[in-house]
Design a protein around this motif. Structure first.
Motif, PDB file in Angstrom:
ATOM      1  N   TRP A   1       0.846  -1.385  -0.155  1.00 29.23           N
ATOM      2  CA  TRP A   1       0.203  -0.043   0.031  1.00 29.23           C
ATOM      3  C   TRP A   1       1.027   1.255   0.036  1.00 29.23           C
ATOM      4  O   TRP A   1       1.684   1.354   0.951  1.00 29.23           O
ATOM      5  N   ILE A   2       0.448   2.124  -0.845  1.00 34.42           N
ATOM      6  CA  ILE A   2       1.534   3.408  -1.072  1.00 34.42           C
ATOM      7  C   ILE A   2       0.548   4.585  -1.103  1.00 34.42           C
ATOM      8  O   ILE A   2       0.969   5.794  -1.261  1.00 34.42           O
ATOM      9  N   GLY A   3      -0.735   4.399  -0.744  1.00 33.84           N
ATOM     10  CA  GLY A   3      -1.645   5.685  -0.850  1.00 33.84           C
ATOM     11  C   GLY A   3      -1.671   6.358  -2.389  1.00 33.84           C
ATOM     12  O   GLY A   3      -1.838   5.638  -3.300  1.00 33.84           O
ATOM     13  N   PHE A   4      -1.613   7.562  -2.271  1.00 34.15           N
ATOM     14  CA  PHE A   4      -1.468   8.260  -3.565  1.00 34.15           C
ATOM     15  C   PHE A   4      -0.144   8.485  -4.186  1.00 34.15           C
ATOM     16  O   PHE A   4      -0.062   9.243  -5.266  1.00 34.15           O
ATOM     17  N   GLY A   5       0.771   7.690  -3.727  1.00 35.40           N
ATOM     18  CA  GLY A   5       2.300   7.895  -4.241  1.00 35.40           C
ATOM     19  C   GLY A   5       2.209   7.734  -5.824  1.00 35.40           C
ATOM     20  O   GLY A   5       2.960   8.463  -6.394  1.00 35.40           O
ATOM     21  N   ASN A   6       1.468   6.602  -6.474  1.00 39.25           N
ATOM     22  CA  ASN A   6       1.682   6.654  -7.958  1.00 39.25           C
ATOM     23  C   ASN A   6       0.932   7.943  -8.686  1.00 39.25           C
ATOM     24  O   ASN A   6       1.447   8.617  -9.649  1.00 39.25           O
ATOM     25  N   TYR A   7       0.101   8.638  -8.047  1.00 32.82           N
ATOM     26  CA  TYR A   7      -0.538   9.823  -8.455  1.00 32.82           C
ATOM     27  C   TYR A   7       0.403  10.854  -8.485  1.00 32.82           C
ATOM     28  O   TYR A   7       0.570  11.620  -9.497  1.00 32.82           O
ATOM     29  N   THR A   8       1.089  11.031  -7.205  1.00 25.48           N
ATOM     30  CA  THR A   8       2.079  12.318  -7.425  1.00 25.48           C
ATOM     31  C   THR A   8       3.182  12.120  -8.064  1.00 25.48           C
ATOM     32  O   THR A   8       3.650  12.767  -8.867  1.00 25.48           O
ATOM     33  N   ARG A   9       3.585  10.817  -8.524  1.00 27.67           N
ATOM     34  CA  ARG A   9       4.738  10.162  -9.352  1.00 27.67           C
ATOM     35  C   ARG A   9       4.340  10.713 -10.522  1.00 27.67           C
ATOM     36  O   ARG A   9       5.160  11.173 -11.436  1.00 27.67           O
ATOM     37  N   MET A  10       2.979  10.486 -11.061  1.00 29.80           N
ATOM     38  CA  MET A  10       2.664  10.707 -12.404  1.00 29.80           C
ATOM     39  C   MET A  10       2.857  12.299 -12.779  1.00 29.80           C
ATOM     40  O   MET A  10       3.077  12.601 -13.751  1.00 29.80           O
ATOM     41  N   VAL A  11       2.497  13.130 -11.911  1.00 29.92           N
ATOM     42  CA  VAL A  11       2.715  14.463 -11.917  1.00 29.92           C
ATOM     43  C   VAL A  11       4.008  14.887 -12.522  1.00 29.92           C
ATOM     44  O   VAL A  11       4.279  15.809 -13.411  1.00 29.92           O
ATOM     45  N   SER A  12       5.114  14.282 -11.869  1.00 25.73           N
ATOM     46  CA  SER A  12       6.460  14.661 -12.520  1.00 25.73           C
ATOM     47  C   SER A  12       7.026  13.762 -13.440  1.00 25.73           C
ATOM     48  O   SER A  12       8.163  13.617 -13.627  1.00 25.73           O
ATOM     49  N   ASP A  13       6.269  12.940 -14.012  1.00 27.00           N
ATOM     50  CA  ASP A  13       6.833  11.873 -14.936  1.00 27.00           C
ATOM     51  C   ASP A  13       6.883  12.541 -16.366  1.00 27.00           C
ATOM     52  O   ASP A  13       5.806  12.670 -16.918  1.00 27.00           O
ATOM     53  N   VAL A  14       8.140  12.937 -16.727  1.00 26.49           N
ATOM     54  CA  VAL A  14       7.973  13.668 -17.861  1.00 26.49           C
ATOM     55  C   VAL A  14       7.803  12.763 -19.170  1.00 26.49           C
ATOM     56  O   VAL A  14       7.315  13.169 -20.365  1.00 26.49           O
ATOM     57  N   ARG A  15       8.186  11.541 -19.195  1.00 25.42           N
ATOM     58  CA  ARG A  15       7.716  10.548 -20.184  1.00 25.42           C
ATOM     59  C   ARG A  15       6.195  10.457 -20.323  1.00 25.42           C
ATOM     60  O   ARG A  15       5.635  10.261 -21.402  1.00 25.42           O
ATOM     61  N   PHE A  16       5.467  10.339 -19.095  1.00 27.56           N
ATOM     62  CA  PHE A  16       4.018  10.464 -19.177  1.00 27.56           C
ATOM     63  C   PHE A  16       3.324  11.611 -19.997  1.00 27.56           C
ATOM     64  O   PHE A  16       2.475  11.472 -20.760  1.00 27.56           O
ATOM     65  N   MET A  17       4.072  12.862 -19.460  1.00 30.80           N
ATOM     66  CA  MET A  17       3.650  14.124 -20.241  1.00 30.80           C
ATOM     67  C   MET A  17       4.054  13.962 -21.744  1.00 30.80           C
ATOM     68  O   MET A  17       3.069  14.492 -22.352  1.00 30.80           O
ATOM     69  N   ALA A  18       5.090  13.583 -21.993  1.00 27.46           N
ATOM     70  CA  ALA A  18       5.378  13.419 -23.392  1.00 27.46           C
ATOM     71  C   ALA A  18       4.197  12.691 -24.086  1.00 27.46           C
ATOM     72  O   ALA A  18       3.884  12.942 -25.121  1.00 27.46           O
ATOM     73  N   ALA A  19       3.948  11.632 -23.446  1.00 31.30           N
ATOM     74  CA  ALA A  19       3.155  10.432 -24.118  1.00 31.30           C
ATOM     75  C   ALA A  19       1.712  11.350 -24.183  1.00 31.30           C
ATOM     76  O   ALA A  19       1.015  11.206 -25.496  1.00 31.30           O
ATOM     77  N   LEU A  20       1.185  12.229 -23.089  1.00 32.90           N
ATOM     78  CA  LEU A  20       0.084  13.042 -23.267  1.00 32.90           C
ATOM     79  C   LEU A  20       0.161  14.005 -24.531  1.00 32.90           C
ATOM     80  O   LEU A  20      -0.890  13.876 -25.176  1.00 32.90           O
ATOM     81  N   ARG A  21       1.026  14.573 -24.603  1.00 28.50           N
ATOM     82  CA  ARG A  21       1.382  15.924 -25.560  1.00 28.50           C
ATOM     83  C   ARG A  21       1.042  14.822 -27.058  1.00 28.50           C
ATOM     84  O   ARG A  21       0.530  15.426 -27.980  1.00 28.50           O
ATOM     85  N   PHE A  22       1.825  13.744 -26.965  1.00 26.76           N
ATOM     86  CA  PHE A  22       1.973  13.110 -28.378  1.00 26.76           C
ATOM     87  C   PHE A  22       0.487  12.779 -28.857  1.00 26.76           C
ATOM     88  O   PHE A  22       0.070  12.829 -29.930  1.00 26.76           O
ATOM     89  N   THR A  23      -0.259  12.112 -27.704  1.00 25.80           N
ATOM     90  CA  THR A  23      -1.422  11.791 -28.094  1.00 25.80           C
ATOM     91  C   THR A  23      -2.625  12.691 -28.540  1.00 25.80           C
ATOM     92  O   THR A  23      -3.233  12.548 -29.388  1.00 25.80           O
TER      93      THR A  23
END
Lengths: 305, 412
Positions: free
Chosen positions: A61-83
């Motif tokens: 269990w890590i609570g909202f850890g995955n969600y906070t990680r997402m915000v600073s994940d540059v590769r996810f942001m790049a994927a969002l932009r590309f999509t």
């Protein structure tokens, strides 16, 4: 003594009392399906997203850890932009191709059935199959287009279309339009055919020109159909995966990784199911927001209370 | 869905198993392992009371399926998997500790060293070598002849390879001097390209796997060699987008030279008899040789009730009989002490693959998939950008920092 009226009233009352029941029974199978195949998986995904959940080993269990990680994940942001970029381009191109086609095959003319069929044909090919087919078609050494263009003297050096971002992106867009435009065309065609001919007739008699009839009659009456086609196209593009996975593996140099592709990578390449689940929830929220905005835009200015 | 499907197939195989008296071992192998291991299983089943039921699982899905099978309580007794995954599986606590038994094997010290190293996690042994693959350098003798080169002289340096490639390319048309799958195939490039730096003493990861050490003079030199050949049009344009599908391009007869796997020696001999080729060790940037040790490790699922039967089967594959069957169908000997005996009478080119075992390396990391194998990982991105891209420096710095951040994230 109860007359026929009284019996009738009793029956009506009974029917009314049972109406809710019956209605529920009718939708129960559908509800069960939605519950089992949509609601429960979403709830489970939400639960997973709150864990560090490796593919092998025990979740923690890590609570909202995955969600906070997402915000600073540059590769996810790049994927969002590309999509987003891909969705905008593909949707515009599909419409620019499908609308004229729909207008063209709407009128009764020679061979119209044939045209409708060949335009619709690629729709029945699976997206993965179509992607593989195009990988071969554009292959620089053994394919069709590039050697053919060279044989015709159009090019003197063979370019590897999939090795450069611009040409690879263009290839994928062309493939998707080839594959999807027929479907959009059919949707638009049903919309066009639903417009009563009396209306167009009347407009013609009133002296409206072809462009005016299209602009002030056809387009407004097509509003709902266009919205439907748009929602399908945008949702499909936001969820795009197969074509990037198969045609370029997200390349060249990882410039074509869509959001779903990134979720796949996180879940099944990095074996990080918890983070993949969190990303999926984020994507679900994004899709819901996009759909709300679209439905809202559809209603704005509609002549209804 | 996948889980349920797996549970169902697991259940069916369980039903099939019950009722037999001797032990029935269920074993998964990755697809593409080739005939060698299948033939050993056949031979074992024919000559022993215990039976091995082998299930082929697509290479790319093995880890997922195994994980879901564990979750569903349906894990197979044993597994043959790409050796690079052993540390990650061991770290997850899913494998039997084989340390005592392994060390009691009289030939333990002559087992492929890289496999044993990868099979070891925190000083305990969880995996032992099953099949050994090394990377080697091959050249097409017919094209050498046509280009006026000595077909029997193995190139020893990259200068030589490049100038040979130029002469072969000069034959014109579709004939090219060199090939590699550089589009987005990290697994291909670690196999064929890193030996250029390993032989010269550099590596892409520190020995403990905690530091990315991509940017070295050796790696810069290696990149230059490949870049140069691409720029001179000695490599088919398709290489830039090949995600591994055309890994064995040399089989089309129009490629002069290519680094391949030792397993391809068998494939070329049996399936492409028209290709006359020579094999040598891959030279590094300074001319010393190196190789990648790939192939499979044998692991046993934690808690299996058939531990002893599985060990007996593995001992059979290590026996001279077992080894000979493996080698006959293209797999290199796992045991160094009887390697010469095993390879007796087989194609002499297999000897080169064997020689590679002693110098071959495999990076040790729990994040092999993430860092190296993934088509979207930093390694695949780096090789593509550095060799085909416009900016070599940024390819180095991007990949270096991405690698380090993946390693650091995993340490948390």
């Amino acid at each position: 003594m109860a007359g026929p009226e009284a019996i009738g009233a009793l029956r009506r009352r009974k029917r009314r009392r049972h109406a809710g029941w019956h209605g529920f029974l009718y939708i129960a199978p559908a509800m069960a399906l939605v519950l089992v195949f949509f609601v429960l998986p979403v709830l489970f995904t939400g639960w997973m997203s709150l864990h560090n959940w490796p593919l092998l080993g025990n979740p923690r269990w890590i609570g909202f850890g995955n969600y906070t990680r997402m915000v600073s994940d540059v590769r996810f942001m790049a994927a969002l932009r590309f999509t987003a970029y891909y969705t905008v381009i593909v949707t515009i191109v599909i419409f620019a191709v499908a609308f004229p086609l729909a207008l063209y095959v709407e009128k009764q003319r020679r061979l119209v059935g044939f045209y409708r069929t060949i335009i619709f044909l690629p729709v029945v090919v699976g997206l993965a199959t179509a992607s593989l087919l195009w990988v071969w078609l554009v292959n620089v050494d053994s394919g069709f287009f590039v050697p053919a263009a060279q044989a015709l003297g159009l090019i003197d050096r063979r370019p590897n279309l999939l090795a450069d971002f611009d040409t690879a992106f263009a290839t994928i867009v062309v493939m998707v339009v080839w594959k999807i435009a027929g479907f959009t065309m059919i949707i638009l065609l049903t919309g066009l055919q639903a417009i009563p001919s009396e209306l167009t007739e009347a407009a013609r008699i009133d002296g409206a020109r072809r462009w005016q009839r299209f602009r002030f009659l056809t387009l407004p009456l097509m509003r709902r159909t266009i919205a439907l086609a748009l929602i399908i196209s945008i949702t499909g593009s936001v969820l795009a995966f197969d074509q990037f996975y198969i045609m370029t593996s997200g390349g060249p140099q990882n410039q074509m990784i869509s959001v779903v592709y990134y979720i796949f990578n996180q879940s099944f390449v990095s074996f990080n199911l918890g983070y993949g689940a969190a990303l999926s929830i984020a994507l679900l929220v994004i899709l819901v927001l996009i759909s709300i905005v679209q439905l809202w835009l559809l209603r704005v200015g509609e002549d209804r209370p | 869905m996948m889980k349920r499907l797996l549970a169902a197939t697991g259940l069916i195989s369980l039903c099939l198993m019950s009722g037999a008296s001797a032990a029935e071992i269920s074993m998964w192998v990755r697809s593409g392992i080739g005939d060698s291991f299948k033939k050993v299983v056949e031979a074992y089943n024919a000559s022993h009371d215990d039976k091995v039921t082998m299930t082929e699982v697509p290479f790319s899905e093995l880890v997922q399926k195994y994980a879901t099978a564990i979750a569903g309580g349906q894990a197979p007794d044993a597994l043959s998997m790409d050796l690079i995954y052993t540390p990650a599986f061991a770290a997850a606590g899913q494998l039997e500790d084989l340390t005592d038994w392994a060390k009691s094997l009289p030939y333990f010290n002559s087992l492929s060293p890289s496999h044993v190293k990868l099979g070891t996690y925190q000083d305990h042994i969880y995996g032992l070598p099953l099949s050994v693959e090394t990377s080697v350098f091959a050249w097409n003798k017919d094209l050498y002849k046509k280009a006026g080169l000595d077909p029997d002289k193995a190139p020893a340096t990259w200068d030589e390879i490049t100038s040979n490639a130029e002469k072969i390319r000069a034959l014109g048309g579709d004939t090219y001097g060199f090939y590699f799958s550089g589009g987005g195939c990290g697994g291909c490039m670690i196999f064929t390209f890193t030996p250029l730096t390993w032989g010269a003493g550099a590596d892409i990861l520190s020995a403990d796997g905690k530091k990315a050490t991509l940017d070295t003079p050796q790696m810069r030199k290696a990149v230059d060699i490949y870049r140069n050949m691409v720029k001179k049009d000695l490599v088919p344009a398709g290489a830039a987008s090949d995600t591994g599908a055309n890994f064995l391009s040399i089989s089309n007869g129009k490629i002069g030279q290519q680094s391949i796997g030792a397993f391809s020696i068998g494939t070329l001999i049996t399936q492409y008899p028209d290709i006359h080729f020579g094999v040598t060790l891959i030279p590094s940037v300074d001319g010393k040789t190196s190789s990648f040790a790939g192939g499979d490790n044998f692991v046993i699922s934690k808690g299996t009730k058939k531990l002893d039967a599985v060990k007996k089967f593995l001992e059979y594959t290590y026996s001279l009989d077992g080894q000979k069957i493996m080698a006959k169908y293209g797999s290199l000997p796992t045991r160094g002490d009887i390697a010469d005996q095993v390879l007796q009478g087989l194609d002499p080119r297999m000897q080169v693959g064997l020689k590679a075992i002693s110098i071959a390396k495999t990076p040790y990391t729990l994040q092999f998939n993430d860092l190296i194998n993934s088509a979207n990982g930093p390694w695949a991105g780096f090789t593509n950008a550095a060799i085909f891209g416009d900016n070599v420096d940024s390819a180095f710095s991007n990949a270096q920092s991405e690698m380090q951040s993946i390693i650091d994230n995993a340490q948390q």
